[in-house]
Design an enzyme around this catalytic site. Structure first.
Site, PDB file in Angstrom:
ATOM      1  N   ASP A  68       0.835  -1.559   0.126  1.00 20.26           N
ATOM      2  CA  ASP A  68       0.154  -0.440  -0.019  1.00 20.26           C
ATOM      3  C   ASP A  68       1.013   1.134   0.077  1.00 20.26           C
ATOM      4  O   ASP A  68       1.627   1.204   0.480  1.00 20.26           O
ATOM      5  CB  ASP A  68      -0.897   0.141   1.058  1.00 20.26           C
ATOM      6  CG  ASP A  68      -2.226   1.083   1.075  1.00 20.26           C
ATOM      7  OD1 ASP A  68      -2.747   0.927  -0.581  1.00 20.26           O
ATOM      8  OD2 ASP A  68      -2.584   1.485   1.907  1.00 20.26           O
ATOM      9  N   HIS A 177       9.592   4.335  -3.941  1.00 23.43           N
ATOM     10  CA  HIS A 177       9.888   4.314  -3.046  1.00 23.43           C
ATOM     11  C   HIS A 177       9.696   2.752  -2.996  1.00 23.43           C
ATOM     12  O   HIS A 177       9.794   2.023  -1.863  1.00 23.43           O
ATOM     13  CB  HIS A 177       8.480   4.927  -2.415  1.00 23.43           C
ATOM     14  CG  HIS A 177       7.212   4.967  -3.661  1.00 23.43           C
ATOM     15  ND1 HIS A 177       7.563   5.706  -4.646  1.00 23.43           N
ATOM     16  CD2 HIS A 177       6.027   4.023  -3.465  1.00 23.43           C
ATOM     17  CE1 HIS A 177       6.166   5.833  -5.700  1.00 23.43           C
ATOM     18  NE2 HIS A 177       5.196   5.011  -4.975  1.00 23.43           N
TER      19      HIS A 177
HETATM   20  P1  IMP Z   1      -1.783   1.729  -4.032  1.00 25.14           P
HETATM   21  O1  IMP Z   1      -2.492   2.039  -3.018  1.00 25.14           O
HETATM   22  O2  IMP Z   1       0.035   1.387  -3.564  1.00 25.14           O
HETATM   23  O3  IMP Z   1      -1.999   1.714  -5.066  1.00 25.14           O
HETATM   24  O4  IMP Z   1      -1.503   3.431  -4.042  1.00 25.14           O
HETATM   25  C1  IMP Z   1      -2.522   4.560  -4.166  1.00 25.14           C
HETATM   26  C2  IMP Z   1      -1.866   5.387  -4.868  1.00 25.14           C
HETATM   27  O5  IMP Z   1      -0.437   6.160  -4.428  1.00 25.14           O
HETATM   28  C3  IMP Z   1      -1.873   5.435  -6.269  1.00 25.14           C
HETATM   29  O6  IMP Z   1      -3.539   5.380  -7.173  1.00 25.14           O
HETATM   30  C4  IMP Z   1      -1.646   7.256  -6.785  1.00 25.14           C
HETATM   31  O7  IMP Z   1      -2.286   7.885  -6.580  1.00 25.14           O
HETATM   32  C5  IMP Z   1      -0.656   6.829  -5.979  1.00 25.14           C
HETATM   33  N1  IMP Z   1       1.024   6.072  -6.190  1.00 25.14           N
HETATM   34  C6  IMP Z   1       1.405   5.179  -5.157  1.00 25.14           C
HETATM   35  N2  IMP Z   1       2.369   4.976  -5.812  1.00 25.14           N
HETATM   36  C7  IMP Z   1       2.642   5.901  -6.611  1.00 25.14           C
HETATM   37  C8  IMP Z   1       4.204   6.349  -7.926  1.00 25.14           C
HETATM   38  O8  IMP Z   1       5.323   5.290  -8.080  1.00 25.14           O
HETATM   39  N3  IMP Z   1       3.834   6.994  -8.423  1.00 25.14           N
HETATM   40  C9  IMP Z   1       2.846   7.887  -8.351  1.00 25.14           C
HETATM   41  N4  IMP Z   1       1.351   7.852  -7.341  1.00 25.14           N
HETATM   42  C10 IMP Z   1       1.515   7.068  -6.733  1.00 25.14           C
END
Ligand code: IMP
Length: 191
Positions: A68, A177
């Site tokens: 996450d 990250h």
């Molecule tokens: P998730 O829960 O890991 O899918 O990430 C949640 C949200 O964080 C994504 O929909 C993006 O808006 C943002 N996010 C996470 N990782 C990235 C990245 O590597 N680049 C840009 N936005 C990110």
């Protein structure tokens, strides 16, 4: 060794396979025929990562991990954080999310932010381990670049002169990250 990455996000899968792919067969949710979308109901990265990994472990009884991630902005008291995907009001609408972020930071000189990933791994016997990855940077006042996803066009990582969206996937995958957290997992699996 086969390991499930509890995602169907093609960008994430590519990032993760570029780190783990040489040593592990990384299966996505669609590879194992799982099309359930586990709801992210926790208000922490750890909680959401655990929900997804635990669901898959319980269904498939195989080592699996889930991540996450989100963006934390200093002057917004670490928002959007766990709500990064739906910050603009519509889940997964990256343009709306970025536009809301730009509005929230209008006139702000402190643009410090970081991407954070928490990865939750459940091993063969269901033991839970967490790994973290953080990249510091700033939020630009204009979108730059077309690669990547999410907030990539607005995020300039510290020590670089290209946004995540201007970098090649290979370059982003070296410093992201998520890559940092997955490297931690790799070190754990293969000390
Ligand atoms: P998730 O829960 O890991 O899918 O990430 C949640 C949200 O964080 C994504 O929909 C993006 O808006 C943002 N996010 C996470 N990782 C990235 C990245 O590597 N680049 C840009 N936005 C990110």
């Amino acid at each position: 060794m086969e390991i499930i990455f509890a995602t169907n996000n093609a960008h994430k899968l590519e990032e993760v396979r570029s780190v783990l792919g040489a040593k592990f067969k990384v299966l996505s949710l669609s590879d194992i025929g799982c099309n359930v979308e586990v709801e992210e109901t926790s208000d922490t990265f750890e909680g959401n990562a655990l929900l997804k990994a635990q669901y898959v472990y319980e269904q498939y009884n195989m080592p699996c991990f889930s991540d996450d991630s989100g963006l934390e902005v200093d002057v917004l008291f670490n928002a959007p954080g766990v709500y990064s995907a739906r910050y603009g009001g519509e889940h997964g609408n990256h343009e709306k999310n970025m536009d809301k972020l730009l509005n929230s930071l209008m006139g702000q000189s402190n643009r410090k932010a970081r991407f954070r990933t928490v990865l939750c791994y459940l091993n063969e016997v269901g033991e839970v381990h967490y790994f973290n990855g953080v990249v510091n940077g700033i939020i630009l006042s204009k979108k730059q670049g077309a690669a990547g996803f999410g907030y990539d066009p607005l995020f300039l990582p510290h020590g670089h002169n290209l946004t995540f969206a201007q970098m090649t996937p290979e370059a982003k995958n070296k410093i992201s990250h998520r890559a940092l957290a997955v490297n931690e997992l790799l070190n754990f699996l293969q000390p």
